[in-house]
Write a protein that holds these residues in place. Structure first.
Motif, PDB file in Angstrom:
ATOM      1  N   ASP A   1     -14.721  -1.507   0.944  1.00  0.00           N
ATOM      2  CA  ASP A   1     -13.546  -2.065   1.617  1.00  0.00           C
ATOM      3  C   ASP A   1     -13.044  -3.346   0.954  1.00  0.00           C
ATOM      4  OD1 ASP A   1     -13.905  -0.004   3.344  1.00  0.00           O
ATOM      5  OD2 ASP A   1     -14.579  -1.230   5.042  1.00  0.00           O
ATOM      6  N   ALA A   2     -13.921  -4.111   0.368  1.00  0.00           N
ATOM      7  CA  ALA A   2     -13.523  -5.379  -0.259  1.00  0.00           C
ATOM      8  C   ALA A   2     -12.648  -5.160  -1.494  1.00  0.00           C
ATOM      9  CB  ALA A   2     -14.763  -6.185  -0.638  1.00  0.00           C
ATOM     10  N   TRP A   3     -12.687  -3.966  -2.068  1.00  0.00           N
ATOM     11  CA  TRP A   3     -11.890  -3.680  -3.269  1.00  0.00           C
ATOM     12  C   TRP A   3     -10.465  -3.267  -2.954  1.00  0.00           C
ATOM     13  CZ3 TRP A   3     -15.257  -0.374  -7.111  1.00  0.00           C
ATOM     14  CH2 TRP A   3     -16.380  -1.116  -7.470  1.00  0.00           C
ATOM     15  N   TYR A   4     -10.143  -2.960  -1.712  1.00  0.00           N
ATOM     16  CA  TYR A   4      -8.816  -2.448  -1.368  1.00  0.00           C
ATOM     17  C   TYR A   4      -7.676  -3.365  -1.818  1.00  0.00           C
ATOM     18  CZ  TYR A   4     -11.012   1.142   1.599  1.00  0.00           C
ATOM     19  OH  TYR A   4     -11.742   2.199   2.077  1.00  0.00           O
ATOM     20  N   PRO A   5      -7.697  -4.666  -1.516  1.00  0.00           N
ATOM     21  CA  PRO A   5      -6.569  -5.510  -1.961  1.00  0.00           C
ATOM     22  C   PRO A   5      -6.427  -5.567  -3.483  1.00  0.00           C
ATOM     23  CG  PRO A   5      -7.890  -6.651  -0.321  1.00  0.00           C
ATOM     24  CD  PRO A   5      -8.639  -5.416  -0.694  1.00  0.00           C
ATOM     25  N   THR A   6      -7.550  -5.655  -4.179  1.00  0.00           N
ATOM     26  CA  THR A   6      -7.508  -5.724  -5.644  1.00  0.00           C
ATOM     27  C   THR A   6      -6.952  -4.436  -6.228  1.00  0.00           C
ATOM     28  OG1 THR A   6      -9.433  -7.168  -5.591  1.00  0.00           O
ATOM     29  CG2 THR A   6      -8.885  -6.135  -7.699  1.00  0.00           C
ATOM     30  N   LEU A   7      -7.426  -3.305  -5.722  1.00  0.00           N
ATOM     31  CA  LEU A   7      -6.925  -2.020  -6.211  1.00  0.00           C
ATOM     32  C   LEU A   7      -5.451  -1.841  -5.887  1.00  0.00           C
ATOM     33  CD1 LEU A   7      -9.906   0.348  -5.367  1.00  0.00           C
ATOM     34  CD2 LEU A   7      -9.083  -0.282  -7.627  1.00  0.00           C
ATOM     35  N   ALA A   8      -5.024  -2.307  -4.720  1.00  0.00           N
ATOM     36  CA  ALA A   8      -3.613  -2.192  -4.345  1.00  0.00           C
ATOM     37  C   ALA A   8      -2.731  -2.969  -5.321  1.00  0.00           C
ATOM     38  CB  ALA A   8      -3.399  -2.691  -2.922  1.00  0.00           C
TER      39      ALA A   8
ATOM     40  N   GLY B   1      -1.535   3.092  -5.166  1.00  0.00           N
ATOM     41  CA  GLY B   1      -1.350   1.675  -4.837  1.00  0.00           C
ATOM     42  C   GLY B   1      -0.857   1.494  -3.413  1.00  0.00           C
ATOM     43  N   SER B   2       0.056   2.347  -2.984  1.00  0.00           N
ATOM     44  CA  SER B   2       0.545   2.285  -1.602  1.00  0.00           C
ATOM     45  C   SER B   2      -0.566   2.630  -0.617  1.00  0.00           C
ATOM     46  CB  SER B   2       1.714   3.250  -1.411  1.00  0.00           C
ATOM     47  OG  SER B   2       2.768   2.921  -2.262  1.00  0.00           O
ATOM     48  N   LEU B   3      -1.370   3.623  -0.961  1.00  0.00           N
ATOM     49  CA  LEU B   3      -2.499   3.989  -0.101  1.00  0.00           C
ATOM     50  C   LEU B   3      -3.450   2.815   0.073  1.00  0.00           C
ATOM     51  CD1 LEU B   3      -4.266   6.158   1.380  1.00  0.00           C
ATOM     52  CD2 LEU B   3      -5.361   6.481  -0.837  1.00  0.00           C
ATOM     53  N   PHE B   4      -3.840   2.169  -1.018  1.00  0.00           N
ATOM     54  CA  PHE B   4      -4.763   1.048  -0.918  1.00  0.00           C
ATOM     55  C   PHE B   4      -4.115  -0.160  -0.247  1.00  0.00           C
ATOM     56  CE2 PHE B   4      -7.195   3.304  -4.280  1.00  0.00           C
ATOM     57  CZ  PHE B   4      -8.391   3.383  -3.578  1.00  0.00           C
ATOM     58  N   LEU B   5      -2.800  -0.328  -0.384  1.00  0.00           N
ATOM     59  CA  LEU B   5      -2.121  -1.400   0.335  1.00  0.00           C
ATOM     60  C   LEU B   5      -2.183  -1.163   1.836  1.00  0.00           C
ATOM     61  CD1 LEU B   5      -0.416  -3.974   0.138  1.00  0.00           C
ATOM     62  CD2 LEU B   5       1.606  -2.517   0.065  1.00  0.00           C
ATOM     63  N   LEU B   6      -1.958   0.072   2.256  1.00  0.00           N
ATOM     64  CA  LEU B   6      -2.065   0.399   3.680  1.00  0.00           C
ATOM     65  C   LEU B   6      -3.499   0.198   4.179  1.00  0.00           C
ATOM     66  CD1 LEU B   6       0.141   3.612   3.849  1.00  0.00           C
ATOM     67  CD2 LEU B   6       0.602   1.431   4.984  1.00  0.00           C
ATOM     68  N   LEU B   7      -4.487   0.640   3.397  1.00  0.00           N
ATOM     69  CA  LEU B   7      -5.879   0.462   3.791  1.00  0.00           C
ATOM     70  C   LEU B   7      -6.258  -1.008   3.867  1.00  0.00           C
ATOM     71  CD1 LEU B   7      -7.570   3.311   1.734  1.00  0.00           C
ATOM     72  CD2 LEU B   7      -7.170   3.260   4.198  1.00  0.00           C
ATOM     73  N   ALA B   8      -5.768  -1.805   2.924  1.00  0.00           N
ATOM     74  CA  ALA B   8      -6.082  -3.232   2.910  1.00  0.00           C
ATOM     75  C   ALA B   8      -5.469  -3.955   4.103  1.00  0.00           C
ATOM     76  CB  ALA B   8      -5.601  -3.876   1.610  1.00  0.00           C
ATOM     77  N   SER B   9      -4.331  -3.474   4.580  1.00  0.00           N
ATOM     78  CA  SER B   9      -3.671  -4.126   5.713  1.00  0.00           C
ATOM     79  C   SER B   9      -4.147  -3.594   7.056  1.00  0.00           C
ATOM     80  CB  SER B   9      -2.160  -3.996   5.580  1.00  0.00           C
ATOM     81  OG  SER B   9      -1.792  -2.636   5.616  1.00  0.00           O
TER      82      SER B   9
END
Length: 79
Positions: A15-22, A67-75
């Motif tokens: 989970d900690a990688w979501y913002p970076t990957l986004a 990128g959109s998927l990980f942005l949604l997951l990060a938020s």
């Protein structure tokens, strides 16, 4: 005979990688999209290559999609 206990579903990416990957994937996707638009604007109709256009479009689409998927997951929007 009892059924084995089910394991909970877990993400293959921490989970900690979501913002970076986004940020990384959206940046790459936007850069490839920009190169696509520059290619379309600067090349003449006779010199364009459908294979290059399709390849660039697919690469940009994949990076922007993930990128959109990980942005949604990060938020916090779990899809």
């Amino acid at each position: 005979m009892k059924a084995p206990a089910a394991k909970p579903i877990a993400s293959p990416v921490p989970d900690a990688w979501y913002p970076t990957l986004a940020v990384l994937m959206l940046a790459i996707g936007l850069a490839v999209t920009a190169s696509f638009f520059i290619y379309e604007a600067t090349s003449s109709r006779k010199n364009r290559s459908l294979a290059k256009e399709m390849t660039t479009g697919v690469v940009a689409s994949v990076f922007l999609g993930f990128g959109s998927l990980f942005l949604l997951l990060a938020s916090g929007v779990y899809v």
